[in-house]
Design a protein around this motif. Structure first.
Motif, PDB file in Angstrom:
ATOM      1  N   ASP A 126      33.057  48.403  51.965  1.00  0.00           N
ATOM      2  CA  ASP A 126      31.633  48.131  51.694  1.00  0.00           C
ATOM      3  C   ASP A 126      31.427  47.755  50.228  1.00  0.00           C
ATOM      4  O   ASP A 126      30.686  46.835  49.899  1.00  0.00           O
ATOM      5  CB  ASP A 126      30.770  49.363  52.022  1.00  0.00           C
ATOM      6  CG  ASP A 126      30.588  49.534  53.522  1.00  0.00           C
ATOM      7  OD1 ASP A 126      30.950  48.594  54.272  1.00  0.00           O
ATOM      8  OD2 ASP A 126      30.112  50.599  53.951  1.00  0.00           O
ATOM      9  N   SER A 129      32.772  44.229  49.669  1.00  0.00           N
ATOM     10  CA  SER A 129      31.924  43.141  50.164  1.00  0.00           C
ATOM     11  C   SER A 129      30.641  43.047  49.356  1.00  0.00           C
ATOM     12  O   SER A 129      30.132  41.961  49.110  1.00  0.00           O
ATOM     13  CB  SER A 129      31.677  43.273  51.658  1.00  0.00           C
ATOM     14  OG  SER A 129      30.580  44.035  51.927  1.00  0.00           O
ATOM     15  N   GLU A 132      31.489  41.050  46.329  1.00  0.00           N
ATOM     16  CA  GLU A 132      31.665  39.625  46.617  1.00  0.00           C
ATOM     17  C   GLU A 132      30.310  38.943  46.817  1.00  0.00           C
ATOM     18  O   GLU A 132      30.104  37.819  46.418  1.00  0.00           O
ATOM     19  CB  GLU A 132      32.548  39.451  47.864  1.00  0.00           C
ATOM     20  CG  GLU A 132      34.025  39.618  47.497  1.00  0.00           C
ATOM     21  CD  GLU A 132      34.931  39.873  48.687  1.00  0.00           C
ATOM     22  OE1 GLU A 132      34.452  39.835  49.838  1.00  0.00           O
ATOM     23  OE2 GLU A 132      36.132  40.117  48.444  1.00  0.00           O
ATOM     24  N   GLU A 133      29.346  39.680  47.422  1.00  0.00           N
ATOM     25  CA  GLU A 133      28.026  39.110  47.617  1.00  0.00           C
ATOM     26  C   GLU A 133      27.328  38.819  46.291  1.00  0.00           C
ATOM     27  O   GLU A 133      26.519  37.904  46.189  1.00  0.00           O
ATOM     28  CB  GLU A 133      27.129  40.089  48.411  1.00  0.00           C
ATOM     29  CG  GLU A 133      27.277  39.923  49.897  1.00  0.00           C
ATOM     30  CD  GLU A 133      26.629  41.076  50.653  1.00  0.00           C
ATOM     31  OE1 GLU A 133      25.717  41.709  50.093  1.00  0.00           O
ATOM     32  OE2 GLU A 133      27.065  41.330  51.794  1.00  0.00           O
TER      33      GLU A 133
END
Ligand code: SF4
Ligand code: SF4
Length: 135
Positions: A126, A129, A132-133
């Motif tokens: 989590d 990610s 990365e967002e």
């Protein structure tokens, strides 16, 4: 200890770089490798890639990835699937996946229960990610 280290420490055994195929490289992987090697794309493809239709993999030499030389010789230019391994989301799907991956990778911590392993891995994935967002 970092949560990632609770789950995995690479033992540099090279098992994941051996076999008769490699992970496939997406467009970003291909560009990263070209940039890292600082060679023309055609030359990288000719020397290092096995191209079959739209599928690009790395060549195999002596039953291992062409870049394996007692470790990854393109570490900072390696495909994202190599960078992710072995902490893949499939580990969360069921315990049989965990057992299979865990048996093939001596770096995975074996002391945690599957439930505990998954709870940590979920947080690690989590956070990754979310980073990365925000890139
Ligand atoms: S199989 Fe696991 S421990 Fe061995 S090199 Fe690959 S990631 Fe590291
Ligand atoms: S690119 Fe590096 S990490 Fe990936 S399979 Fe080849 S040697 Fe192993």
């Amino acid at each position: 200890m970092e949560e990632l280290e609770q789950l995995f420490t690479c033992r540099q055994c090279g098992f994941c770089c051996h076999g008769e195929t490699t992970v496939s490289l997406d467009a970003a992987d291909q560009q990263r490798m070209v940039d890292y090697l600082q060679l023309p794309r055609d030359e990288v493809a000719r020397r290092y890639w096995r191209v079959s239709g739209s599928v690009v993999q790395m060549r195999i030499v002596d039953h291992h990835c062409i870049f394996y030389n007692n470790g990854c010789s393109v570490y900072y230019g390696r495909p994202w699937r190599c960078a992710q391994w072995p902490l893949v989301p499939a580990l969360l799907l069921d315990e049989a996946n965990y057992q299979a991956i865990s048996e093939s990778c001596p770096g995975i911590t074996k002391e945690l229960s599957y439930h505990h392993f998954c709870s940590i891995l979920k947080r690690v994935l989590d956070r990754k990610s979310s980073r990365e967002e925000h890139r």
